[in-house]
Enzyme design. Structure first.
Site, PDB file in Angstrom:
ATOM      1  CB  CYS A  71      22.095   7.981  -6.652  1.00 22.44           C
ATOM      2  SG  CYS A  71      20.975   9.051  -7.564  1.00 22.44           S
ATOM      3  CE  LYS A  98      23.902  12.581  -8.652  1.00 17.42           C
ATOM      4  NZ  LYS A  98      22.954  12.944  -7.628  1.00 17.42           N
TER       5      LYS A  98
HETATM    6  N1  LIG Z   1      15.871   9.471  -8.772  1.00 16.22           N
HETATM    7  C1  LIG Z   1      16.737  10.239  -8.153  1.00 16.22           C
HETATM    8  O1  LIG Z   1      16.600  10.491  -6.976  1.00 16.22           O
HETATM    9  C2  LIG Z   1      17.927  10.842  -8.884  1.00 16.22           C
HETATM   10  C3  LIG Z   1      18.685  11.814  -8.197  1.00 16.22           C
HETATM   11  C4  LIG Z   1      19.747  12.399  -8.855  1.00 16.22           C
HETATM   12  C5  LIG Z   1      20.065  11.999 -10.148  1.00 16.22           C
HETATM   13  N2  LIG Z   1      19.334  11.047 -10.779  1.00 16.22           N
HETATM   14  C6  LIG Z   1      19.699  10.698 -12.155  1.00 16.22           C
HETATM   15  O2  LIG Z   1      18.722  11.267 -13.026  1.00 16.22           O
HETATM   16  C7  LIG Z   1      18.567  10.423 -14.180  1.00 16.22           C
HETATM   17  C8  LIG Z   1      17.107  10.057 -14.346  1.00 16.22           C
HETATM   18  O3  LIG Z   1      16.725   9.297 -13.223  1.00 16.22           O
HETATM   19  P1  LIG Z   1      15.207   9.126 -12.800  1.00 16.22           P
HETATM   20  O4  LIG Z   1      15.246   8.660 -11.393  1.00 16.22           O
HETATM   21  O5  LIG Z   1      14.427  10.341 -13.126  1.00 16.22           O
HETATM   22  O6  LIG Z   1      14.766   7.940 -13.790  1.00 16.22           O
HETATM   23  P2  LIG Z   1      13.268   7.471 -14.113  1.00 16.22           P
HETATM   24  O7  LIG Z   1      13.379   6.085 -14.583  1.00 16.22           O
HETATM   25  O8  LIG Z   1      12.373   7.805 -12.971  1.00 16.22           O
HETATM   26  O9  LIG Z   1      12.830   8.416 -15.325  1.00 16.22           O
HETATM   27  C9  LIG Z   1      13.451   8.405 -16.558  1.00 16.22           C
HETATM   28  C10 LIG Z   1      12.382   8.467 -17.645  1.00 16.22           C
HETATM   29  O10 LIG Z   1      13.059   8.553 -18.911  1.00 16.22           O
HETATM   30  C11 LIG Z   1      12.269   7.856 -19.869  1.00 16.22           C
HETATM   31  N3  LIG Z   1      13.096   7.583 -21.035  1.00 16.22           N
HETATM   32  C12 LIG Z   1      13.951   6.571 -21.256  1.00 16.22           C
HETATM   33  N4  LIG Z   1      14.532   6.694 -22.464  1.00 16.22           N
HETATM   34  C13 LIG Z   1      14.025   7.826 -23.020  1.00 16.22           C
HETATM   35  C14 LIG Z   1      14.247   8.492 -24.253  1.00 16.22           C
HETATM   36  N5  LIG Z   1      15.125   8.039 -25.150  1.00 16.22           N
HETATM   37  N6  LIG Z   1      13.546   9.612 -24.508  1.00 16.22           N
HETATM   38  C15 LIG Z   1      12.638  10.088 -23.598  1.00 16.22           C
HETATM   39  N7  LIG Z   1      12.403   9.494 -22.416  1.00 16.22           N
HETATM   40  C16 LIG Z   1      13.092   8.378 -22.123  1.00 16.22           C
HETATM   41  C17 LIG Z   1      11.781   6.646 -19.112  1.00 16.22           C
HETATM   42  O11 LIG Z   1      10.643   6.075 -19.730  1.00 16.22           O
HETATM   43  C18 LIG Z   1      11.494   7.225 -17.727  1.00 16.22           C
HETATM   44  O12 LIG Z   1      10.131   7.607 -17.574  1.00 16.22           O
HETATM   45  C19 LIG Z   1      19.486   9.230 -13.968  1.00 16.22           C
HETATM   46  O13 LIG Z   1      20.717   9.466 -14.591  1.00 16.22           O
HETATM   47  C20 LIG Z   1      19.686   9.225 -12.457  1.00 16.22           C
HETATM   48  O14 LIG Z   1      20.887   8.624 -12.086  1.00 16.22           O
HETATM   49  C21 LIG Z   1      18.255  10.462 -10.173  1.00 16.22           C
END
Ligand SMILES: NC(=O)c1ccc[n+]([C@@H]2O[C@H](COP(=O)([O-])OP(=O)(O)OC[C@H]3O[C@@H](n4cnc5c(N)ncnc54)[C@H](O)[C@@H]3O)[C@@H](O)[C@H]2O)c1
Length: 400
Positions: free
Chosen positions: A259, A205
């Protein structure tokens, strides 16, 4: 394994579409989020999300199997998709959200459970951080309970399409873990699923986003050289790309999102000695907003108290995501220096506008920071009319 109930920890950009696809595949799904507003909006269907997700969440068969809450509960499978930002001072991954999410499911773990980490994490996180936390349950990870890493590759703006059609890599801390995780994703992934070990999956990744970052840095560096030489960078790149084995990317106003500005640091943190190119590329891309701000300053240097209107606030076109947005950094930089900058974005709640003509009224400079399709089409049809509304008819767009 016959998994019936899946808890998705974190229902943001990544977790929500995943939870929806799992529910659409027939699982009973509970989305858990520490943010009560997120939980409320998911349960009420009042989401600021992509249209495909909103319409799936209106399907009655699906809503019967999917609900959101603030605390985890008993399940067969737990999928962690919480944020993994960068610790800005140390430039290493901030695993506090992942650790908290893992710790909060420990009381519910039982023999046969599968835990999947979807969050992007530095290599070795599953082995060195997640296993010790899950072991607090008294169960042996790899024997009693299973652990896999399944990094997400979705592109904001096309989430449902990509979650279905992208190939996936699943790495298990042992083969049994990987195969159990593959069985879950097989329900909705139409792309190929490749099975490997956890460390390889964690690294893959990061390689993907680092590859993008380094190549964007190269394009940005070429743009700077072209500017020094008075050469049109877009023509130069187009012509260079006519070589059968060359594919230079486009320069831009900087990298953003969750990312690309983050993940390369996760590789550097585990091997600082061998990551000089990765580090330099990151620094080049981080410096681009400053270069763009300088161009904006230059465009209005002859105007006293210029009124600047910026179009686009997200980190790239076609999304509503403003995280780590270079456009926002540029706007903040200029405002910090005392410039009057009004910012609008058709995709950012509260910053929408009726027409470009209206927001450009009496402006001295219209700067397009994010070329959302709706901005491009409106400008194509009415650039002259927009200029006629302005006090000084200056419009800047970058690298077109
Ligand atoms: N956004 C993208 O395009 C993308 C793409 C690939 C990978 N990622 C990865 O995916 C992961 C999540 O990213 P995202 O964009 O969905 O983030 P986001 O901030 O949109 O969503 C994450 C959610 O997790 C919640 N959260 C935080 N701590 C928590 C806990 N202890 N228990 C339950 N919920 C909790 C937050 O309130 C939030 O709503 C990250 O590691 C990111 O790097 C994101």
């Amino acid at each position: 394994m016959s998994a019936d109930k899946i808890v998705v920890m974190g229902i943001g950009y990544v977790g929500l579409p995943l939870a929806v696809m799992l529910a659409a595949s027939g699982y009973e799904v509970v989305g858990v989020d520490v943010d009560s507003k997120v939980v409320e909006s998911v349960n009420n269907g009042a989401l600021d999300s992509e249209p495909e997700i909103i319409s799936l969440l209106k399907r009655e068969d699906l809503t019967r199997r999917f609900s959101a809450r603030e605390k985890p509960c008993e399940a067969d499978v737990y999928i962690i998709s919480v944020p993994t930002p960068i610790d800005e001072r140390k430039r290493i991954g901030d695993l506090s959200y992942v650790n908290a999410a893992a710790r909060s499911i420990v009381p519910f773990l039982h023999k046969g459970c599968l835990v999947i980490v979807e969050s992007t994490v530095p290599p070795l996180t599953c082995r060195e951080t997640i296993i010790p936390i899950l072991s607090e349950s008294g169960l042996t990870v790899g024997e009693d309970i299973y652990l896999a890493h399944c990094p997400e590759r979705i592109l904001p703006g096309k989430v449902i399409q990509e979650i279905i059609s992208n190939d996936r890599v699943i790495g298990g801390i042992n083969r049994q873990s990987a195969l159990m995780a593959r069985d879950i994703y097989n329900n909705f992934v139409k792309g190929q699923i490749f099975v490997t070990d956890d460390i390889t999956a964690e690294l893959i990744k990061l390689i993907e986003n680092t590859y993008r970052d380094v190549n964007i840095a190269l394009a940005n560096e070429i743009a700077a050289v072209c500017s020094t030489l008075g050469v049109n960078v877009m023509e130069a790149i187009y012509l260079a790309n006519q070589h059968p084995r060359v594919n230079v990317l486009s320069p831009g106003i900087g990298t953003g999102g969750h990312c690309i500005p983050v993940d390369p640091w996760f590789i550097k943190e585990v091997d600082p000695v061998n990551t000089k190119l990765i580090h330099t590329a990151r620094e080049i891309n981080e410096s681009i907003p400053e270069r763009i701000a300088a161009e904006i300053r230059k465009a209005v240097r002859d105007i006293r108290d210029p009124h600047i209107v910026a179009l686009g606030m997200t980190y790239k076109p076609g999304t509503n995501d403003t995280r780590n947005s270079p456009a926002l950094r540029i706007i903040e930089m200029l405002r910090g220096e005392g410039y009057t900058v009004q910012a609008f974005d058709p995709r950012v709640a509260g910053r929408e506008f009726d027409s470009i003509c209206q927001v450009a009224q009496n402006a001295d400079l219209l700067v397009v920071l994010v070329e959302h399709p709706e901005i491009v089409s409106e400008l194509e049809g009415s650039l002259e009319a927009v200029k006629n509304c302005m006090r000084t008819p200056r419009v800047i767009r970058f690298y077109r």
